[in-house]
Motif scaffolding. Structure first.
Motif, short mmCIF file in Angstrom:
data_model
loop_
_atom_site.label_atom_id
_atom_site.label_comp_id
_atom_site.label_asym_id
_atom_site.label_seq_id
_atom_site.Cartn_x
_atom_site.Cartn_y
_atom_site.Cartn_z
N VAL A 106 0.76 -1.16 0.09
CA VAL A 106 0.02 -0.05 -0.09
C VAL A 106 0.96 1.19 -0.08
O VAL A 106 0.51 2.16 -0.71
CB VAL A 106 -1.03 -0.08 1.12
CG1 VAL A 106 -1.63 1.31 1.23
CG2 VAL A 106 -1.70 -1.31 1.23
N ALA A 107 1.81 1.28 0.79
CA ALA A 107 2.95 2.44 0.65
C ALA A 107 3.27 2.57 -0.44
O ALA A 107 3.69 3.76 -0.83
CB ALA A 107 3.88 2.40 2.15
N GLY A 108 3.82 1.40 -1.08
CA GLY A 108 4.64 1.47 -2.21
C GLY A 108 3.76 2.18 -3.43
O GLY A 108 4.26 2.97 -4.19
N GLY A 109 2.38 1.65 -3.52
CA GLY A 109 1.51 2.08 -4.63
C GLY A 109 1.13 3.75 -4.40
O GLY A 109 1.27 4.55 -5.20
N ILE A 110 1.07 4.21 -3.05
CA ILE A 110 0.99 5.40 -2.81
C ILE A 110 2.06 6.33 -3.08
O ILE A 110 2.13 7.74 -3.72
CB ILE A 110 0.63 5.73 -1.35
CG1 ILE A 110 -0.73 5.15 -1.16
CG2 ILE A 110 0.85 7.24 -0.96
CD1 ILE A 110 -0.85 5.20 0.65
N PHE A 111 3.35 5.74 -2.84
CA PHE A 111 4.70 6.47 -3.16
C PHE A 111 4.73 6.57 -4.56
O PHE A 111 5.08 7.86 -5.26
CB PHE A 111 5.86 5.76 -2.90
CG PHE A 111 7.04 6.05 -3.13
CD1 PHE A 111 7.93 7.27 -2.59
CD2 PHE A 111 7.55 5.69 -4.18
CE1 PHE A 111 9.10 7.80 -3.17
CE2 PHE A 111 9.02 5.97 -4.88
CZ PHE A 111 9.58 7.13 -3.98
N TYR A 112 4.42 5.44 -5.55
CA TYR A 112 4.90 5.74 -6.87
C TYR A 112 3.97 6.74 -7.84
O TYR A 112 4.37 7.60 -8.51
CB TYR A 112 5.02 4.33 -7.60
CG TYR A 112 4.23 3.94 -8.60
CD1 TYR A 112 4.00 4.70 -9.87
CD2 TYR A 112 3.17 2.72 -8.49
CE1 TYR A 112 2.97 4.37 -10.89
CE2 TYR A 112 2.22 2.63 -9.52
CZ TYR A 112 2.06 3.19 -10.44
OH TYR A 112 1.36 2.84 -11.50
#
Length: 335
Positions: free
Chosen positions: A268-274
């Motif tokens: 979830v954090a990675g999707g938000i980041f990218y």
């Protein structure tokens, strides 16, 4: 990777469901555009979650999940455009199609390991957009012009705007998929997947059918990413082959590494980041050039590279791992 605290997860989920309801109080902050942007973050998080199941929990490296994302998006688009299927009914269809494609691709991939598998999936990501442009498929896929769709309508007369409904729709799908992944990983099958990742030969010796688990995991991972692609087709209301180039697969991998490999919350954090970096790169470039007066023209990939290097030094376990370690140190200081 440490587990994410369940109490904090429930608090964040409750806050996520309350966000659109704050629009009357903060119309500029909770605008339709920002809700749409968060919806795309949720979709990206589902795609990264699918990649994490394969790479983070089963140890198979993939550089081609943009291909499964494209297959899911086109499955939904073709069903909605040619068969007038409701947008919500395309999700299980996209999941089934992508599971079959992923499973079939996983069969020959059993003979490949490490960077050889990465190269094979890389080739898949290069091939799928070209196949979608093929003249014999133009009647179905629209060729280079793609397919224009209608945005999801608000059902049951709910007092919500299209962007608010899209946000809730994507959030509900992500919660269901997150719950399903968490339960699968806590089951016997999930432990077998992680045993193959940690020690392939030992898992084989213990009687685990490694070939079956690897191909099924490939199929499940592709199904998750295909669902994200189907959601993207409904959200953006347009699909075209050039939207699914190789850089999309690389962004998924960047999101996985930055969020935390082997962590569901990290997906979830990675999707938000990218998505956040991808959409903020142009604004950051204008700020550096105009406000700071520096002769730099930053692209999204420049920002990605700089942030990725910084995060690898500061948080080698990803964002979730870094936050967890910081929280433990803080508790130790208080103790």
């Amino acid at each position: 990777m440490p587990a994410f605290p369940k109490k904090l997860l429930w608090v964040l989920l409750a806050l996520a469901f309350l966000v659109p309801l704050l629009h009357p109080l903060f119309p500029d902050v909770v605008s339709g555009y920002r809700l749409f942007l968060v919806s795309t973050m949720i979709i990206a998080a589902i795609a990264v979650l699918g990649l994490n199941l394969l790479t983070g929990f089963n140890g198979q490296i993939s550089l081609g999940h943009g291909a499964f994302y494209a297959v899911g998006a086109y499955t939904a688009a073709v069903l909605m455009d040619h068969l007038n299927m409701p947008y919500w009914a395309t999700l299980p269809c996209a999941a089934v199609v992508c599971f079959i494609v992923g499973y079939l691709f996983g069969l020959p991939a059993l003979k490949l390991e490490g960077h050889y598998l990465a190269l094979a999936t890389f080739a898949l990501a290069l091939a799928v957009p070209q196949i979608l442009k093929y003249k014999w498929l133009e009647g179905m896929t629209g060729g280079v012009q793609g397919i224009v769709l209608n945005k999801p309508e608000v059902p049951f007369g709910l007092p919500l705007s299209e962007d608010q409904w899209l946000y809730y729709y994507c959030l509900i799908v992500m919660v269901v998929l997150y719950w399903a992944a968490a339960n699968m990983l806590n089951s016997r099958s999930g432990r077998a997947m992680m045993a193959i990742r940690d020690q392939y030969m030992a898992a084989d010796t213990m009687g685990i059918d490694t070939a079956l688990y690897k191909t099924v995991t490939f199929g499940i991972s592709a199904a998750y990413t295909g669902i994200a692609g189907a959601l993207s087709a409904s959200a953006i209301a347009f699909v075209a082959p050039d939207s699914f180039n190789i850089f999309l697969s690389i962004k998924f991998l960047i999101g996985l590494v930055v969020g935390g490999v082997g962590s569901l919350a990290g997906s979830v954090a990675g999707g938000i980041f990218y998505v956040l970096v991808d959409n903020s790169a142009q604004a950051l470039s204008l700020f550096v050039r105009n406000d700071l007066g520096l002769p730099f023209d930053l692209s999204a990939y420049t920002v990605f590279g700089v942030l990725l290097i910084a995060l690898m030094y500061l948080m080698p376990m990803g964002i979730v791992g870094g936050v967890y370690l910081a929280w433990r140190k803080l508790r130790g200081v208080r103790g």
